[in-house]
Design an enzyme around this catalytic site. Structure first.
Site, PDB file in Angstrom:
ATOM      1  N   GLU A  90       0.813  -1.205   0.000  1.00  0.00           N
ATOM      2  CA  GLU A  90       0.000   0.000   0.000  1.00  0.00           C
ATOM      3  C   GLU A  90       0.848   1.257   0.000  1.00  0.00           C
ATOM      4  O   GLU A  90       1.995   1.264   0.448  1.00  0.00           O
ATOM      5  CB  GLU A  90      -0.967   0.002   1.174  1.00  0.00           C
ATOM      6  CG  GLU A  90      -0.277  -0.010   2.498  1.00  0.00           C
ATOM      7  CD  GLU A  90      -1.280  -0.100   3.637  1.00  0.00           C
ATOM      8  OE1 GLU A  90      -2.169  -0.951   3.568  1.00  0.00           O
ATOM      9  OE2 GLU A  90      -1.157   0.673   4.584  1.00  0.00           O
ATOM     10  N   CYS A 104       3.318   8.370   1.617  1.00  0.00           N
ATOM     11  CA  CYS A 104       3.826   7.387   2.577  1.00  0.00           C
ATOM     12  C   CYS A 104       3.925   6.064   1.825  1.00  0.00           C
ATOM     13  O   CYS A 104       2.922   5.544   1.352  1.00  0.00           O
ATOM     14  CB  CYS A 104       2.853   7.281   3.753  1.00  0.00           C
ATOM     15  SG  CYS A 104       3.320   5.995   4.923  1.00  0.00           S
ATOM     16  N   CYS A 111       6.310  -7.733   6.744  1.00  0.00           N
ATOM     17  CA  CYS A 111       7.439  -7.315   7.569  1.00  0.00           C
ATOM     18  C   CYS A 111       7.817  -8.456   8.504  1.00  0.00           C
ATOM     19  O   CYS A 111       6.947  -9.176   9.003  1.00  0.00           O
ATOM     20  CB  CYS A 111       7.083  -6.077   8.386  1.00  0.00           C
ATOM     21  SG  CYS A 111       8.474  -5.494   9.386  1.00  0.00           S
ATOM     22  N   CYS A 115       6.127  -6.449  15.292  1.00  0.00           N
ATOM     23  CA  CYS A 115       5.689  -5.563  16.377  1.00  0.00           C
ATOM     24  C   CYS A 115       4.213  -5.870  16.638  1.00  0.00           C
ATOM     25  O   CYS A 115       3.426  -5.963  15.686  1.00  0.00           O
ATOM     26  CB  CYS A 115       5.893  -4.106  16.002  1.00  0.00           C
ATOM     27  SG  CYS A 115       7.604  -3.782  15.513  1.00  0.00           S
ATOM     28  N   CYS A 118       1.164  -3.844  15.144  1.00  0.00           N
ATOM     29  CA  CYS A 118       1.252  -3.403  13.744  1.00  0.00           C
ATOM     30  C   CYS A 118       0.597  -4.415  12.811  1.00  0.00           C
ATOM     31  O   CYS A 118       0.929  -5.606  12.839  1.00  0.00           O
ATOM     32  CB  CYS A 118       2.717  -3.212  13.374  1.00  0.00           C
ATOM     33  SG  CYS A 118       2.962  -2.890  11.622  1.00  0.00           S
ATOM     34  N   CYS A 333      -0.672   2.084   8.464  1.00  0.00           N
ATOM     35  CA  CYS A 333       0.093   0.939   8.931  1.00  0.00           C
ATOM     36  C   CYS A 333      -0.434  -0.429   8.514  1.00  0.00           C
ATOM     37  O   CYS A 333      -0.778  -1.266   9.352  1.00  0.00           O
ATOM     38  CB  CYS A 333       0.163   0.970  10.445  1.00  0.00           C
ATOM     39  SG  CYS A 333       0.396   2.610  11.101  1.00  0.00           S
TER      40      CYS A 333
HETATM   41  N1  SAH Z   1       9.080  -0.500   9.944  1.00  0.00           N
HETATM   42  C1  SAH Z   1       9.272   0.886  10.181  1.00  0.00           C
HETATM   43  C2  SAH Z   1       8.422   1.798   9.321  1.00  0.00           C
HETATM   44  C3  SAH Z   1       6.997   1.413   9.074  1.00  0.00           C
HETATM   45  S1  SAH Z   1       5.860   1.570  10.398  1.00  0.00           S
HETATM   46  C4  SAH Z   1       9.095   1.192  11.631  1.00  0.00           C
HETATM   47  O1  SAH Z   1       8.584   0.356  12.361  1.00  0.00           O
HETATM   48  O2  SAH Z   1       9.512   2.275  12.044  1.00  0.00           O
HETATM   49  C5  SAH Z   1       5.698   3.335  10.624  1.00  0.00           C
HETATM   50  C6  SAH Z   1       5.336   3.703  12.039  1.00  0.00           C
HETATM   51  O3  SAH Z   1       4.001   3.306  12.348  1.00  0.00           O
HETATM   52  C7  SAH Z   1       6.230   3.073  13.098  1.00  0.00           C
HETATM   53  O4  SAH Z   1       6.581   4.023  14.065  1.00  0.00           O
HETATM   54  C8  SAH Z   1       5.336   2.030  13.678  1.00  0.00           C
HETATM   55  O5  SAH Z   1       5.728   1.648  14.970  1.00  0.00           O
HETATM   56  C9  SAH Z   1       4.005   2.719  13.644  1.00  0.00           C
HETATM   57  N2  SAH Z   1       2.844   1.846  13.769  1.00  0.00           N
HETATM   58  C10 SAH Z   1       2.709   0.575  13.378  1.00  0.00           C
HETATM   59  N3  SAH Z   1       1.492   0.103  13.692  1.00  0.00           N
HETATM   60  C11 SAH Z   1       0.838   1.108  14.292  1.00  0.00           C
HETATM   61  C12 SAH Z   1      -0.465   1.257  14.835  1.00  0.00           C
HETATM   62  N4  SAH Z   1      -1.329   0.263  14.815  1.00  0.00           N
HETATM   63  N5  SAH Z   1      -0.806   2.453  15.362  1.00  0.00           N
HETATM   64  C13 SAH Z   1       0.072   3.472  15.384  1.00  0.00           C
HETATM   65  N6  SAH Z   1       1.308   3.405  14.866  1.00  0.00           N
HETATM   66  C14 SAH Z   1       1.695   2.233  14.338  1.00  0.00           C
HETATM   67 FE1  SF4 Z   2       7.533  -3.988  10.767  1.00  0.00          FE
HETATM   68 FE2  SF4 Z   2       5.305  -2.880  11.611  1.00  0.00          FE
HETATM   69 FE3  SF4 Z   2       7.307  -3.279  13.302  1.00  0.00          FE
HETATM   70 FE4  SF4 Z   2       7.546  -1.384  11.413  1.00  0.00          FE
HETATM   71  S1  SF4 Z   2       6.066  -1.405  13.111  1.00  0.00           S
HETATM   72  S2  SF4 Z   2       9.068  -2.952  11.993  1.00  0.00           S
HETATM   73  S3  SF4 Z   2       6.385  -2.355   9.747  1.00  0.00           S
HETATM   74  S4  SF4 Z   2       6.152  -4.878  12.268  1.00  0.00           S
END
Ligand code: SAH
Ligand code: SF4
Length: 350
Positions: A90, A104, A111, A115, A118, A333
């Site tokens: 996306e 973005c 990934c 996390c 996410c 995200c």
């Molecule tokens: N992988 C990278 C970049 C992609 S995610 C990273 O983790 O930094 C971009 C941002 O969105 C990151 O700060 C991530 O922690 C945050 N993010 C992911 N899932 C989220 C959610 N459900 N609500 C708010 N922020 C989220």
């Molecule tokens: Fe991967 Fe999502 Fe963690 Fe970013 S926040 S490193 S996209 S799992």
């Protein structure tokens, strides 16, 4: 089919030379690709018809296939693209009142870092994107904006995937966004979950690109529970490489903090974060959590966040809350792809 966006200027020249075209035709074509940024060959009016026909037959202007597009009430556009092998990624465009237009974009399909909150992490890892696949997400927005007399002004690598897990392709894409889309390094942000060796490498690149680091928690035990990567590189190692980055580049770091009600939005959490970041040139970007199907947490409320920001300011740390964009279309995200693949209702809060 040759994807013209895969070719360097020299390669465009060699291709047209191999077709018996004079050199100035390559300059003209290059101008249509990257100055006028048209999305079809008919628009390339100063190329002879026979050449245009050959271009149509043997080349394409990009390989991303648009599957769905959603438009939010706030103007945010979210797109799901299918790649040549069926992978879905996306890309989101966010227009702002001050004329900024921010794309973005994604760096991987899925990934590997898992996390817990996410949506992309909940899907697992499929594959790295190529530099061109990353670049094209921005290019597609850039050419449409240009056709409407607007300009793509900013790019953030905060879509699906971990950019520093696909380091070389991401760096190449960033260079192309600068060179071919004319977007200055200062208007580009790359976000990492905290891959320490790559942060060090990035510091040594000598780029003015903004580095954002996803922090979310200020102690190892708690951060490891949300971000498994913390078990590999802990906070001491992360903060140490941040100092290296700051000393090497003279640039401040953005820390991302997904504010989760009762989890990391309390005064105690703010004090812990204040201690952790003391002495670093940085800014904290607070993003109220976007709830996802696989995680029970809820977004922090704005009162708690304001209090959090006040406490950080006592430590000399600036922080702002990022307005959530496209919330009505789940533009955050990895949520689009998860909805398409596994339709479900995501609780909406604003
Ligand atoms: N992988 C990278 C970049 C992609 S995610 C990273 O983790 O930094 C971009 C941002 O969105 C990151 O700060 C991530 O922690 C945050 N993010 C992911 N899932 C989220 C959610 N459900 N609500 C708010 N922020 C989220
Ligand atoms: Fe991967 Fe999502 Fe963690 Fe970013 S926040 S490193 S996209 S799992």
């Amino acid at each position: 089919m040759i994807n013209l966006y895969d070719l360097s200027r020299d390669q465009v020249e060699s291709l047209l030379a191999s077709w018996g075209q004079p050199r100035f035709r390559a300059d003209q074509l290059y101008g249509w690709l990257y100055e006028r940024r048209v999305d079809n060959f008919d628009a390339m009016t100063n190329l002879p018809k026979a050449l245009r026909e050959r271009l149509v037959a043997e080349t394409v202007l990009g390989t991303l296939n648009l599957v769905t597009e959603q438009r939010s009430k706030d103007g945010t556009i979210k797109r799901l693209h299918k790649l040549h092998d069926g992978q879905l990624i996306e890309a989101v465009l966010m227009p702002y009142a001050d004329h900024r237009r921010t794309a973005c974009i994604s760096s991987q399909a899925g990934c590997a870092f898992g996390c817990v909150f996410c949506a992309t992490g909940q899907m697992g890892f499929a594959r790295n994107l190529t530099a061109t696949e990353i670049f094209e997400q921005a290019m597609f927005f850039a050419r449409e904006l240009q056709a409407n007399g607007e300009r793509l002004s900013n790019v953030v690598l905060m879509g699906m995937g971990e950019p520093f897990h696909n380091y070389d392709a991401v760096l190449e894409a960033i260079r192309r966004i600068m060179d071919d889309l004319g977007i200055g390094a200062r208007h580009i942000t790359v976000s990492t979950v905290g891959l320490v060796p790559q942060i060090r490498r990035f510091a040594d690149e000598g780029l003015q690109v903004t580095l954002a680091i996803s922090l979310h928690k200020a102690t190892d035990e708690e951060r490891s529970a949300l971000l498994p990567v913390n078990k590999r590189w802990n906070l001491a190692e992360l903060i140490s490489v941040c100092h290296y980055y700051m000393e090497t580049t003279g640039r401040r770091i953005t820390f991302e903090w997904a504010a989760i009600a009762g989890e990391n939005d309390t005064p105690i959490e703010a004090h812990k974060l204040g201690h952790l970041l003391k002495g670093l040139m940085c800014h904290v970007n607070i993003i109220p959590l976007n709830p996802t199907g696989g995680y029970a947490g809820q977004p922090a409320d704005l009162d708690a966040i304001e209090n959090f920001i006040d406490i950080l300011s006592e430590y000399g740390i600036s922080a702002t809350v990022r307005v959530r964009r496209g919330i009505d279309i789940d533009a955050g995200c990895g949520q689009l792809k998860s909805n398409v693949i596994n339709p479900k209702t995501i609780p909406m809060t604003s």
